[in-house]
Every structure is written in structure tokens, then in C-alpha cells.
Design an enzyme around this catalytic site. Sequence first.
Site, PDB file in Angstrom:
ATOM      1  N   ASP A   1     -19.467   0.366  -1.058  1.00 29.61           N
ATOM      2  CA  ASP A   1     -19.442  -0.668  -0.038  1.00 29.61           C
ATOM      3  C   ASP A   1     -20.702  -0.925   0.670  1.00 29.61           C
ATOM      4  OD1 ASP A   1     -16.623   0.609   0.051  1.00 29.61           O
ATOM      5  OD2 ASP A   1     -16.372  -1.497  -0.057  1.00 29.61           O
TER       6      ASP A   1
ATOM      7  N   ARG B   1     -23.322  -2.089  -1.300  1.00 33.61           N
ATOM      8  CA  ARG B   1     -23.227  -3.602  -1.797  1.00 33.61           C
ATOM      9  C   ARG B   1     -23.698  -4.246  -0.540  1.00 33.61           C
ATOM     10  NH1 ARG B   1     -17.097  -3.028  -4.129  1.00 33.61           N
ATOM     11  NH2 ARG B   1     -17.573  -2.934  -6.121  1.00 33.61           N
TER      12      ARG B   1
ATOM     13  N   HIS C   1     -11.855   2.984   3.687  1.00 31.59           N
ATOM     14  CA  HIS C   1     -12.361   2.370   2.295  1.00 31.59           C
ATOM     15  C   HIS C   1     -10.937   1.290   1.908  1.00 31.59           C
ATOM     16  CE1 HIS C   1     -14.034   0.887  -1.230  1.00 31.59           C
ATOM     17  NE2 HIS C   1     -12.698   1.195  -1.836  1.00 31.59           N
TER      18      HIS C   1
ATOM     19  N   ARG D   1       0.693  -1.138   0.135  1.00 37.50           N
ATOM     20  CA  ARG D   1       0.040   0.041   0.165  1.00 37.50           C
ATOM     21  C   ARG D   1       0.909   1.236   0.022  1.00 37.50           C
ATOM     22  NH1 ARG D   1      -5.171   1.147   1.875  1.00 37.50           N
ATOM     23  NH2 ARG D   1      -4.535   2.734   3.182  1.00 37.50           N
TER      24      ARG D   1
END
Lengths: 257, 308
Positions: free
Chosen positions: A156, A159, A183, A96
Site C-alpha cells: 500500500d 502504491r 493492512h 472477516r
Amino acid sequence: MLFREESMAPGRKVAVVGSAGNVGASVVFSLVNTTYPADIMMVDVNERLVRGQAMDLADAAWPTGHRVRTADLKEAGQADLIIITAGARQQPGESRDDLLDRNYEILRSILNGLKPVNPNAVILMISNPVDVLTGIAQNITGLPKSQVFGSGTLLDSGRLRNYLAKLINVRQTSIHCHVLGEHGDSQFVGWSSARIGGVKLDQFPEMQTIDKTKIEHDIARTAYDIIEAKGATYYGVGVCGAILATSVLQNQHDIRS
Amino acid sequence: MASSTIPPNRIAVIGGGGNVGAAAAFALIAKGVPAEVLIVDVVDKAAQGQALDISDASFLEPGICRKGSFQEAGQSDVIIVTAGARQQPGEPRSNLIERNYKIIKSIMDSMQPIKPSAKILMVSNPVDVLTHIAQKASGLPVSQVIGSGTFLDSGRLRNALSEITGVSPSSVHAYMLGEHGDNQFTGWSSARIGGRPLLEHPKMQGVDLDGINEKIMRKAYDIIDAKGSTYFGIGICAATLAQALLNNTSQVFPVVNFVEKYDCYMSWPAAIGAGGVEQAFDVPVNAAEAKKLETAVTAIKEACAKYD
């Protein structure tokens, strides 16, 4: 001859930076499907590709009155709303931190190119890692914190609502349940604050037997499932971008998370 | 989401795993059409991926998107077909048509029995011939099988004329007509703005009409050259037509429909509603346009002859 003249441009100006790519192009495609027209500027370093996208999208915009055209960063900086989808994607095995380093450079270059930024502009960050990049965007532009936000966990949450809608047979927009935090890997569901029709979600009979940890895991995995099946995800996030854009441009004061 | 006595609207996109089909399906959801949109494709993984991605939009819109079977497609209210073979370099048209004939026939057979009130919207090219083939192979009434035809080209034309005249594209009433391909032509003589002939508009004086034609015909190639393929424009067209079919709007569009006067499928204005073609409109043509029309009709009939 392919793009509409200034004299016929709708009032509200939106710039989508990175719109040669699928996510940016999908944000624009979603926007042209909305009823209240905007002047949409498509910006990207890949000039040939963004011009192709703009031509294709101009073909899609004529029924609704949106104006779609290419523009440079200078002009984008004067928009009412600047949506940023540009950035590198995480490579397999890439940390990351490395991704962040790459995207920091890209973002810095974009933000400097936008300057002097319209002091009333709102910036919507979609590129990942969205939380960090949103902070960086606010820092570099110096815009008030209230004017810089990111799409974050909206998709999200969506979903999650899709899942709960099937489980409880209530429309998504009436299920008030949010995915929160980062996130990314440490995102979490706000189960305790979730409500439907004023009643706490946890009190619904359908919720008594479900495995919450598994649901959270499945929601987080959805993007990977899509990427595995079709190579990339862009339609879901495209609509998110358009919805947030509409809230901003039409001053709707919706609550989104 | 189950349990209603009112049957849900259902739109199937055959070929929805591909870019054009997925764009059409996505446009339907993004437009807020309250329908069940099925992604049907022989490539299961692609269909699954597109359906998952598009269904992520459902939390903001009333439509639902999921993968579907050919049987389910056959029971839909509107069946959009974007599947088909693409022309290989150097391949003769007759060869392309033969390959697509087999594909379309196979699709229609897989959907049987087809709901008697279903409407088929053909998008795949060469669209005029394939609309004809789809009607024959499906067994549906002629009025219930249409093709996107010159609808997109007409949109491009209106964009171009809007630039020149300063009037919104939706208020410039001009059509590209005939064959969707080399023989398509602009109905200049019937074009109007505000009730007056387009060609009398002050900004149209001295304009190179052939030049406009050429630019429109080339647009698809320009887009493909810049981005590899086109799908947003055609996606919206398919979605707009599907909406008209579903909502019985009776809007008039230049689409491929069976025109009795010329005894063939061609792009010609028709009012599109729940019955498919509700009404046909015989656009007046001048001598020059009539010649082009004849060329287009001959070309289409020649290609279709083998598939009667």
C-alpha cells in the site's frame, strides 16, 4: 535430475510455504530475478502443482544461480527465512471473522508442521489478514517477536509512493511516506510524518489541491481494480516479498513499512 | 515520469495480457531494467490488469509498466511478441501456421510505421516460422528480427548437465540447436567445460545422451501436466534477450536468427546487441548432428516457403 544438488546449493535458505499458488510462485519468481542467489524451497499441500511451479521456476533460475526445489514442512522449518503465503482467500460476502477462523486452522497446521523451528529463523507472513496472522505465528512458534513480521502495508505504501511520484516528479524511493496501521479497512496514511528531501510533504505546491481522502480510498481500492481486470493480484506482492527477503537474508537493515 | 532530453528505453510486450507476456514484462521490472515496459494486447481488460499489477512493483524498481497501444509498440526499442493462436487438438501444423500468419501480419500492420532501429523478439510458436513471418511482415532488416528459439531448451540442458558434472549451468557451454520443436538437437560435439570437450568430462562417461535429450524435450509437457502451462522459464528467457538487445551486451545466445549458410531462420548461436544480431557463429557439427541439422532446416524451409 531437475533440481540442483546439495553440494551446489547457495548458502542462504528460504522456504516459501504456499508456493503452488500465484502469490507464492510470484515471490519465488521475483527472488530468482535478484542477483544474490539463495536456496529456495517451495512447499505446498498441493504437491503436483507445486512441483510444476518448481520445475518452471528452476527453468528461470539458471541464469542467476538460485536453486529452486520442492521440500516438505520439516525441511522448511530449518530455513533461514520462512515466507508464508498459504491461506484461504476471502469469499464474496464472507465476514472477516470467518476468514480468520479458516486461516487460523491452516496456519496452525503449517506452523506445527514446521516444528522444531530453527531458533534463528525469521518468519515473514504474507497471508491475510496479515496483522492477526503474524501475531498468531509468533504465538504458536514461540520465536522472539523480533523474528516474526508481516508484509503489512508495504505494498500500500508502494502504491501511495507510485501516485506521489507521478504528482511531484520525484523517484518513489526518495518519497518518505507510509501507509500505516492495519493492512485492511482501517489503514491510514501518515501524512504528517511524510517528507521529501527533508521537506514536509504537505508543503509541496502539488499537495495543496489534492483530495487526501480520495487518494487513501483509491490506494485501498487498487487491489480490487486489479482483481476485477485480471482475476487476482500477485506481481506487486511478489516483489514486496522478494525485497523483504533480501533485506533479511543479506542483513541490509533497510527501513520498510 | 517525464521531462528528460534522453529518450527513455522502451520495451513493448505484445500479448502482455497473457501469462507468458506478463511473466516477461514482470521479469524485466523485477530485474531492475530501467525501461518503460508496455503491455499491449487485443484484450484490453487483461492488459490493464497485468499492467496495474506489475506497476505495483515500480516503487522498488526503476522500471515503469503501463498499458500501451500498437502504435506505441511500433516506436519501442524492443518489441517482444508472445501473442498467437495455440494449437488445437488434432490441428495440422500448416493450419496453425496459417492462423498465426494472419495474427502476426495484423500485429505488424497495426504497429506501422515501425521505428527503423526497433528489434523484434518473437516468442510465440512455432517460433522459427513466425520469426520469418515477422521479419517479412515488419519490413525490418533481417538482423533486427530474432526469436527465443532453443534458448530455453539450452537452459534446461545446462541445468541437467550442471547436475551431472557439478559445474554451474553458466559454465557449461552446450547448446540445443536447429528447430525449436521435434527436430531440435543437442550440439554434443561442440559442447565444452573449462575449454575441454564436455563428452571427455569424467562424470559424462556412460551417460545416456539420448535420455538427456528426451528429458529436455519433454520438460515443457511435464510442467504443463503438473501446473497447466509454462511461463516463468520462457518469461525469463524473453527478458534476458530483451536486456541484451537494449543494453548492447553482445552476449552469445542460441536464438532464432537468419543463418546465411543455410538460407533460413533457425536456432543458432549469435551475439545479441543493440543492432539485433551483431555476429553469427557457425557451430561445428559432427556427421550425426549434421544429419539432424539438415532435417531441421528442411522442415523449417518447407513451412516458411508459403510465406516468402
